[in-house]
Design an enzyme around this catalytic site. Structure first.
Site, PDB file in Angstrom:
ATOM      1  N   HIS A  14       4.180   1.218   5.479  1.00 40.90           N
ATOM      2  CA  HIS A  14       2.818   0.743   5.209  1.00 40.90           C
ATOM      3  C   HIS A  14       2.318   1.421   3.940  1.00 40.90           C
ATOM      4  O   HIS A  14       1.779   2.526   3.973  1.00 40.90           O
ATOM      5  CB  HIS A  14       1.913   1.064   6.409  1.00 40.90           C
ATOM      6  CG  HIS A  14       0.529   0.499   6.296  1.00 40.90           C
ATOM      7  ND1 HIS A  14      -0.224   0.161   7.397  1.00 40.90           N
ATOM      8  CD2 HIS A  14      -0.255   0.226   5.218  1.00 40.90           C
ATOM      9  CE1 HIS A  14      -1.399  -0.301   7.005  1.00 40.90           C
ATOM     10  NE2 HIS A  14      -1.446  -0.263   5.677  1.00 40.90           N
ATOM     11  N   HIS A  16       0.563   0.119   0.120  1.00 39.01           N
ATOM     12  CA  HIS A  16       0.144  -0.905  -0.841  1.00 39.01           C
ATOM     13  C   HIS A  16       0.505  -0.370  -2.220  1.00 39.01           C
ATOM     14  O   HIS A  16      -0.012   0.686  -2.615  1.00 39.01           O
ATOM     15  CB  HIS A  16      -1.358  -1.144  -0.740  1.00 39.01           C
ATOM     16  CG  HIS A  16      -1.780  -1.567   0.639  1.00 39.01           C
ATOM     17  ND1 HIS A  16      -1.946  -2.882   0.996  1.00 39.01           N
ATOM     18  CD2 HIS A  16      -2.035  -0.842   1.764  1.00 39.01           C
ATOM     19  CE1 HIS A  16      -2.297  -2.954   2.270  1.00 39.01           C
ATOM     20  NE2 HIS A  16      -2.356  -1.727   2.766  1.00 39.01           N
ATOM     21  N   HIS A 194      -2.255  -6.436   9.082  1.00 41.07           N
ATOM     22  CA  HIS A 194      -3.220  -5.388   9.399  1.00 41.07           C
ATOM     23  C   HIS A 194      -4.072  -5.896  10.557  1.00 41.07           C
ATOM     24  O   HIS A 194      -4.612  -7.012  10.484  1.00 41.07           O
ATOM     25  CB  HIS A 194      -4.136  -5.109   8.210  1.00 41.07           C
ATOM     26  CG  HIS A 194      -3.522  -4.309   7.102  1.00 41.07           C
ATOM     27  ND1 HIS A 194      -2.335  -4.638   6.520  1.00 41.07           N
ATOM     28  CD2 HIS A 194      -3.951  -3.177   6.480  1.00 41.07           C
ATOM     29  CE1 HIS A 194      -2.062  -3.748   5.576  1.00 41.07           C
ATOM     30  NE2 HIS A 194      -3.018  -2.843   5.525  1.00 41.07           N
ATOM     31  N   GLU A 197      -7.610  -1.963  12.581  1.00 43.37           N
ATOM     32  CA  GLU A 197      -7.961  -0.813  11.723  1.00 43.37           C
ATOM     33  C   GLU A 197      -9.462  -0.591  11.926  1.00 43.37           C
ATOM     34  O   GLU A 197      -9.870   0.401  12.518  1.00 43.37           O
ATOM     35  CB  GLU A 197      -7.635  -1.125  10.258  1.00 43.37           C
ATOM     36  CG  GLU A 197      -8.024  -0.023   9.278  1.00 43.37           C
ATOM     37  CD  GLU A 197      -7.791  -0.399   7.808  1.00 43.37           C
ATOM     38  OE1 GLU A 197      -7.646  -1.597   7.504  1.00 43.37           O
ATOM     39  OE2 GLU A 197      -7.765   0.527   6.961  1.00 43.37           O
ATOM     40  N   ASP A 275      -0.436   4.358   3.234  1.00 42.09           N
ATOM     41  CA  ASP A 275      -1.387   3.273   2.957  1.00 42.09           C
ATOM     42  C   ASP A 275      -1.695   3.161   1.462  1.00 42.09           C
ATOM     43  O   ASP A 275      -1.122   2.305   0.787  1.00 42.09           O
ATOM     44  CB  ASP A 275      -2.677   3.463   3.782  1.00 42.09           C
ATOM     45  CG  ASP A 275      -3.437   2.177   4.044  1.00 42.09           C
ATOM     46  OD1 ASP A 275      -2.949   1.097   3.659  1.00 42.09           O
ATOM     47  OD2 ASP A 275      -4.528   2.245   4.654  1.00 42.09           O
ATOM     48  N   ASP A 276      -2.601   3.992   0.962  1.00 39.44           N
ATOM     49  CA  ASP A 276      -2.994   3.983  -0.457  1.00 39.44           C
ATOM     50  C   ASP A 276      -3.050   5.439  -0.925  1.00 39.44           C
ATOM     51  O   ASP A 276      -4.146   6.004  -1.083  1.00 39.44           O
ATOM     52  CB  ASP A 276      -4.366   3.313  -0.605  1.00 39.44           C
ATOM     53  CG  ASP A 276      -4.361   1.890  -0.075  1.00 39.44           C
ATOM     54  OD1 ASP A 276      -3.815   1.008  -0.753  1.00 39.44           O
ATOM     55  OD2 ASP A 276      -4.874   1.672   1.043  1.00 39.44           O
TER      56      ASP A 276
HETATM   57  N1  LIG Z   1      -6.140   0.134   4.487  1.00 42.34           N
HETATM   58  C1  LIG Z   1      -6.227  -1.128   4.065  1.00 42.34           C
HETATM   59  N2  LIG Z   1      -6.725  -2.047   4.893  1.00 42.34           N
HETATM   60  C2  LIG Z   1      -6.853  -3.315   4.485  1.00 42.34           C
HETATM   61  N3  LIG Z   1      -6.506  -3.735   3.281  1.00 42.34           N
HETATM   62  C3  LIG Z   1      -6.024  -2.858   2.405  1.00 42.34           C
HETATM   63  N4  LIG Z   1      -5.600  -2.991   1.142  1.00 42.34           N
HETATM   64  C4  LIG Z   1      -5.216  -1.794   0.710  1.00 42.34           C
HETATM   65  N5  LIG Z   1      -5.369  -0.882   1.674  1.00 42.34           N
HETATM   66  C5  LIG Z   1      -5.866  -1.515   2.753  1.00 42.34           C
HETATM   67 ZN   LIG Z   2      -2.990  -0.963   4.543  1.00 43.50          ZN
END
Ligand SMILES: Nc1ncnc2[nH]cnc12
Ligand SMILES: [Zn+2]
Length: 315
Positions: A14, A16, A194, A197, A275-276
């Site tokens: 996971h 991005h 997703h 969340e 994630d990011d």
């Molecule tokens: N945590 C996340 N949830 C939804 N969309 C995303 N795009 C990038 N990170 C995300």
């Molecule tokens: Zn994500």
């Protein structure tokens, strides 16, 4: 403990790719592409990374992606992430990319895909990191736009393994994309989404039953629905959990309240992901380390989490 966690062989499921854009690279690309930025320097940008929810983060994430213009930019972004993987013993990665974030700014689909894919292919050869790329639809945009994106992607069908669903979750249930996912599956794509969340457990049910996903991205709100928990455990459906993301976006207000280890001990196939990472304060090892520091994760639990990530690969 950090070094021990770092040395564990693991997969990242996971991530991005646009969320791995570090402020330093963002500024370098802005200069290369002659783009004026609303922040004076790297420090000013970093200090803007304080979020109360998913949407506040997404607004900045889409603004940051504006510096990505050319194939080489997408290559450099992906290569920088792969070097991090190498450093942290991530031996396999399944990154998401959001084509609509770029095509909506006039960047051709193939420019985005070629840059990312070439770096991933070079990463296999030069760094020994295997991959499976996931094309993710932006759920705040209409179904029609997702269909268009899938059509644009079809000539490059071999370059990605699955489709996913991301962006603003609330008000955009998986059911909105049932027909797009039907079409993607008929073209041989695997599916992930997703769900859970910020959104309710019902969105996880929909993702499983309507989108027929192989894996749930996040899914931490499954714990609110006992029947759903039983299904996830019985069918061993993997969850790609992102602890630092969840605390930065206030899904949990404190890491000590995160439910990942509780899920692990109940037999849920949970995995640890970043994630990011450029926005949330760390890559995979930092996520593992946070679980150790705040939740007392043991080495035995860390080994099971890492093994889950290897078992939950799509390819
Ligand atoms: N945590 C996340 N949830 C939804 N969309 C995303 N795009 C990038 N990170 C995300
Ligand atoms: Zn994500």
């Amino acid at each position: 403990m950090y070094d021990w966690l770092n040395a564990l062989p693991k997969a990242e499921l996971h991530l991005h790719i646009e969320g791995s854009l570090e402020p330093e690279l963002l500024f370098a690309l802005a200069e290369r592409n002659k783009i004026a930025l609303p922040w004076n320097d790297v420090e000013a940008l970093r200090s803007a990374y304080a979020f109360n929810n998913l949407q506040e983060f997404l607004d900045l994430y889409y603004a940051g992606a504006n510096v990505l213009r050319h194939e080489q930019d997408f290559y450099d972004l992906t290569w920088a992430y792969l070097l991090k993987c190498k450093e942290q013993n991530v031996i396999h990665t399944e990154p998401f990319f959001d084509p609509q974030t770029h095509t909506d700014r006039g960047i051709p689909f193939e420019v985005v895909l070629r840059g990312i894919k070439q770096a991933l292919v070079d990463g296999e050869k030069q760094l020994g990191i295997s991959h499976g790329l996931i094309l993710s639809f932006l759920r705040h945009l209409p179904e029609e736009e997702a269909f268009k994106t899938l059509e644009q992607a079809m000539p490059f069908r071999d370059a990605f393994i699955a489709v996913g669903l991301d962006s603003s979750e609330m008000g955009h249930p998986p059911s909105k994309f049932q027909r797009v996912f039907d079409k993607a599956r008929s073209e041989g794509c695997l599916t992930v989404a997703h769900a859970g969340e910020e959104g309710p457990p019902e969105y996880i049910w929909e993702a499983l039953d309507l989108l027929k996903i192989q894996r749930i991205d996040h899914g931490v709100r499954a714990i609110e629905d006992e029947r759903l928990m039983q299904r996830i455990i019985d069918e061993q459906i993997p969850l790609t959990v992102c602890p630092l993301s969840n605390t930065k976006l206030c899904v949990f207000d404190d890491m000590r309240k995160h439910n990942i280890l509780q899920m692990l001990e109940r037999g849920v196939k949970v995995t640890v992901n970043s994630d990011d990472p450029a926005y949330f304060g760390g890559y995979v090892t930092e996520n593992f380390a946070a679980l150790h520091d705040s939740l007392g994760m043991t080495q035995e639990q860390a080994k099971r989490l890492a093994q889950n990530s290897l078992d939950a690969r799509l390819v």
